[in-house]
Write a protein that holds these residues in place. Structure first.
Motif, PDB file in Angstrom:
ATOM      1  N   ASN A 170      66.935  40.111  -8.304  1.00 58.42           N
ATOM      2  CA  ASN A 170      66.008  41.242  -8.275  1.00 58.42           C
ATOM      3  C   ASN A 170      66.616  42.406  -9.041  1.00 58.42           C
ATOM      4  O   ASN A 170      67.592  43.017  -8.613  1.00 58.42           O
ATOM      5  CB  ASN A 170      65.726  41.642  -6.822  1.00 58.42           C
ATOM      6  N   LEU A 171      65.997  42.720 -10.206  1.00 53.43           N
ATOM      7  CA  LEU A 171      66.433  43.842 -11.052  1.00 53.43           C
ATOM      8  C   LEU A 171      65.344  44.899 -11.161  1.00 53.43           C
ATOM      9  O   LEU A 171      65.353  45.715 -12.094  1.00 53.43           O
ATOM     10  CB  LEU A 171      66.810  43.324 -12.445  1.00 53.43           C
ATOM     11  N   SER A 172      64.412  44.911 -10.231  1.00 53.24           N
ATOM     12  CA  SER A 172      63.283  45.841 -10.313  1.00 53.24           C
ATOM     13  C   SER A 172      63.737  47.281 -10.092  1.00 53.24           C
ATOM     14  O   SER A 172      64.786  47.544  -9.496  1.00 53.24           O
ATOM     15  CB  SER A 172      62.211  45.454  -9.289  1.00 53.24           C
ATOM     16  N   ILE A 173      62.903  48.201 -10.602  1.00 53.87           N
ATOM     17  CA  ILE A 173      63.105  49.650 -10.439  1.00 53.87           C
ATOM     18  C   ILE A 173      64.487  50.060 -10.939  1.00 53.87           C
ATOM     19  O   ILE A 173      65.316  50.606 -10.211  1.00 53.87           O
ATOM     20  CB  ILE A 173      62.876  50.091  -8.972  1.00 53.87           C
ATOM     21  N   ASN A 174      64.764  49.747 -12.186  1.00 53.78           N
ATOM     22  CA  ASN A 174      65.960  50.217 -12.872  1.00 53.78           C
ATOM     23  C   ASN A 174      65.525  50.920 -14.159  1.00 53.78           C
ATOM     24  O   ASN A 174      64.364  51.346 -14.286  1.00 53.78           O
ATOM     25  CB  ASN A 174      66.916  49.052 -13.157  1.00 53.78           C
ATOM     26  N   ARG A 175      66.425  51.003 -15.132  1.00 55.71           N
ATOM     27  CA  ARG A 175      66.113  51.631 -16.416  1.00 55.71           C
ATOM     28  C   ARG A 175      66.426  50.678 -17.578  1.00 55.71           C
ATOM     29  O   ARG A 175      66.816  51.102 -18.660  1.00 55.71           O
ATOM     30  CB  ARG A 175      66.930  52.926 -16.567  1.00 55.71           C
TER      31      ARG A 175
END
Length: 794
Positions: free
Chosen positions: A76-81
């Motif tokens: 899960n790499l969601s809500i990063n930049r």
């Protein structure tokens, strides 16, 4: 609930994602979400299977970031930049099944980094900064893909060619965010082959665009979820769009989510839905900005299920009957209204089809709810969980006309019962959930007689009364988390198969209750304050001695008392049969006492113990009398230690035994014998009196020969006379041989009296006892005469 109802109505609930994206019990999971990370950590364990790096500040993914995680299954790499992902970033992660890259800053939707990730099942790349949704050729090789999430934060167009790489894949679910959609190519959604389609709709500003999207959506999938339906003033475009459903729709399961509109607009949308082939309708997260009467054409069409969840009303004044009348008139088999502000429901009209009603987590009370309702004859399941119900008898009377009701759930309310209240139940009720209320022991007098499954966990029940309604049909009883002080007996429900009584207050449950529960197969008695005493011994052996499935055994069964056994598992607690069986213990004690008495008796018999004890007692008494004697007075008047009176027939014993043991000792005694010390010329009577007076003691050697001697009789007479006159205790009787009473002449009545009252010494034939005899005799004489006298004083 502690049990699974036998009947669960099928209702359409649309969910996105798969369980494989969430940690399982046996997986190695690392959670670094919300940790302000700027890059992927370099120290991740190689065994990691589930990794959560969401809600951080990661900008880029490099080739080496996950190269060592060969067992990685979910990422899960969601809500990063994240703006860039190196093409070979996941080549070492051949087991990767779930990848969430949503809500980042990706620009290229071709996703070349997905090469070689052939195991991927779940992929979410929605809400990035894609300028186009044209999927790259790499999607063609994702053979196991089941879920795909698409969408962009930027304004975009949606063309048929964008989705051609997945047009031949049979997917389980596709979710597309269309909030920023500016242009739509008609027929694009028809390219998809998916069982479930989720669309986050754009605003309904352009009726033609909105209508085209809805028309294609209704034809693309069997299950459709539409989110973000908002209109505060004008909702005609939505209503026009839903009218496109018509008879050509493929949708049978429809979920509407995040609706903000008036009651009239809701009715305008539901009306065309009701007239289509849709079987299951679910509306979630509804905000009603206004409630006014609306025209709705009620048809004879029956909807399979209608579910309304999280209904919020933001107006203060409205006519509540507007809402209640709608549900009273519609024809639906399964109705759910949960997590809403519903406070009441009117009785449905005659001819309704309700079989399942779920009013979970509302604000309903039981004072008038469904009272005297005669038109719910088909209702089989009624769930009123987590409301404001107060009166238990009202719940019972509510069911009396529900002739088909099988399952009733009124858990998590505030129900109480007056002991004198009568309860009226429908005879069809089989499953009743009363858990998490305020019910006491009185509830057992107010239960439906045909009940088979009863859940009364988390109430205030102290005991199951013995005098209760007959519940012969009861098969499952759940009484966990109450205040029970003893296990219930099954006299009133002898067909009981499952019993849960965990987390109560009983200390010493006896396994004897099993005799009243012959059909019991499953028991949960865990987490009770067990007192490990004899009363618990049989219960602790239940697992070994019965076929009952004891849930939580052995780790959840521990001793609380006594203190020295606190924390001990019941399986390790043992007491012997002797300690716990009072009858057996008494038998052992009595048997031991009898055996001891027998041993002592035999010992006394063979070792002549009474004789030894008697002789020791005599020696002690003699020593005491000697110590109390006035030595000075005796020395002035006495010449001899003892005068011996005996028969001539016993002279041999006197000369060979008596005299050597008295005169040939270290401190010899002076013994007066008539043969040695009688003065010639004096009368015999005078000599006897003189010798007795000059002697400290008078020893009489008694035998059958003694009682035949006339002179012995005189000597005994005068010695006894001295005892009476001087009140001294100078007689020593030595029984050389036993003298039967019949052999003693009548003139020896004084001898009989003396032998009856005075302790005498018996001459033992056993040589081992003779030393004690001489010790006693010497102790009886044992006075020290300091003045030496001549034997010829007379």
């Amino acid at each position: 609930m502690a049990f699974i109802p036998f009947f669960v109505a099928w209702m359409f609930i649309f969910k996105t994602g798969y369980s494989l994206c969430f940690p399982a019990e046996n997986n190695i999971a690392i959670n670094n979400s919300s940790s302000s990370l700027m890059a992927v950590p370099s120290n991740l364990p190689n065994q990691t299977e589930i990794l959560d790096l969401s809600q951080n500040r990661i900008n880029e993914i490099h080739i080496q970031d996950f190269a060592s995680l060969h067992r990685l299954r979910s990422l899960n790499l969601s809500i990063n930049r994240i703006k860039n992902i190196a093409n070979a970033s996941f080549r070492s992660n051949q087991k990767l099944e779930c990848l969430d890259l949503s809500k980042n800053e990706l620009l290229n939707i071709e996703c070349q980094f997905l090469h070689n990730v052939t195991s991927l099942k779940y992929l979410d790349i929605s809400y990035n900064r894609f300028l186009s949704l044209t999927l790259g050729i790499v999607f063609r090789f994702l053979k196991n893909l089941e879920y795909l999430g698409l969408g962009s934060k930027e304004a975009m167009n949606l063309q048929r060619s964008d989705l051609k790489e997945i047009s031949r894949k049979q997917l389980q679910e596709v979710s597309i965010g269309l909030e920023s959609l500016s242009e739509y190519d008609p027929g694009t959604l028809l390219v998809l082959r998916t069982k479930k389609l989720h669309l986050v709709l754009p605003s309904a500003g352009s009726s033609s665009l909105f209508t085209m999207i809805l028309r294609d959506a209704f034809m693309s999938s069997n299950t459709l979820k539409l989110s973000n339906i908002e209109c505060y003033e004008e909702c005609s475009n939505y209503i026009i769009g839903f009218k496109a459903l018509g008879n050509f729709s493929r949708v049978s399961n429809l979920l509407l989510e995040n609706l903000t509109m008036t009651w009239q607009d809701i009715m305008g949308i539901i009306q065309p839905i009701w007239d289509t082939k849709i079987k299951n309708l679910s509306i979630t997260k509804i905000t009603l900005s206004d409630i006014r009467s609306a025209v709705f054409q009620y048809s004879d069409r029956v909807l399979e299920s209608l579910s309304i969840r999280e209904l919020r009303i933001i107006v203060f004044y409205f006519t509540q009957s507007i809402i209640y009348n709608f549900f009273a008139k519609i024809k639906v088999v399964n109705l759910t209204i949960s997590n809403s502000d519903l406070i009441f429901m009117t009785c449905p009209e005659q001819g309704n089809y309700y079989k399942f009603i779920d009013f979970t987590n509302n604000s309903m009370t039981s004072d008038f709810f469904f009272q005297d309702c005669h038109f719910l004859n088909l209702l089989e399941t009624l769930i009123l969980q987590q409301n404001m119900l107060l009166h238990f008898y009202k719940v019972s009377s509510m069911t009396q006309y529900m002739k088909s009701l099988v399952h009733l759930d009124v858990s998590q309310n505030h129900l109480t019962l007056n002991e004198k209240t009568n309860c009226l139940w429908t005879n069809s009720l089989k499953i009743l959930n009363l858990s998490s209320n305020r019910l006491t022991d009185a509830v057992f007098s107010c239960l439906p007689s045909n009940i088979e499954i009863l859940d009364m966990e988390k109430n205030n029940i102290n005991i199951v009364p013995k005098r209760i309604n007959n519940l012969e049909m009861m098969k499952e009883l759940y009484l966990g988390s109450n205040k029970l002080v003893r296990l219930p007996e099954c006299n009133n429900f002898r067909n009981l198969e499952i019993l849960f009584v965990e987390e109560n207050s009983y200390h010493e449950p006896s396994s004897s209750f099993l005799q009243t529960c012959p059909r019991l197969t499953r028991l949960n008695a865990a987490f009770n304050p067990f007192s490990c005493t004899c009363h618990l011994r049989d219960f602790s052996r239940m697992k070994e001695n019965t076929q009952i499935d004891l849930l939580g055994w052995p780790e959840s069964y521990q001793c609380i008392y006594p203190e020295k056994l606190r924390g001990t598992l019941l399986k390790d607690f043992h007491l012997s049969e002797v300690m716990c069986n009072t009858g057996l213990l008494l038998m052992i004690i009595l048997g031991s006492m009898i055996a001891l008495a027998a041993i002592m008796g035999l010992t006394c018999h063979f070792l002549d113990l009474p004789w030894y004890l008697r002789m020791i007692y005599q020696w002690t008494q003699m020593r005491r009398r000697v110590m109390m004697t006035d030595i000075l007075q005796l020395n002035e008047n006495l010449t001899y230690h003892a005068f011996v009176s005996y028969s001539q027939h016993d002279s041999r014993w006197v000369k060979e035994q008596l005299l050597p043991n008295l005169e040939e000792r270290e401190n010899p005694f002076r013994i007066c014998l008539h043969e040695r010390h009688f003065i010639p010329g004096k009368g015999i009577i005078e000599n006897i009196i003189t010798c007795i007076e000059k002697s400290y003691k008078s020893i009489f050697v008694l035998s059958p020969n003694f009682v035949q001697s006339e002179w012995c009789h005189y000597e005994l007479y005068f010695a006894q006379h001295q005892v009476l006159s001087e009140q001294s205790d100078n007689l020593i009787l030595v029984v050389l041989e036993p003298i039967p009473q019949f052999m003693i002449p009548s003139k020896y009545y004084k001898l009989k009296s003396l032998m009856a009252k005075k302790t005498y010494l018996e001459w033992p034939k056993d040589k081992s006892k003779q030393r004690l005899f001489w010790a006693n005799l010497q102790a009886a004489i044992g006075i020290k005469l300091t003045t030496s006298k001549e034997e010829t004083l007379m």
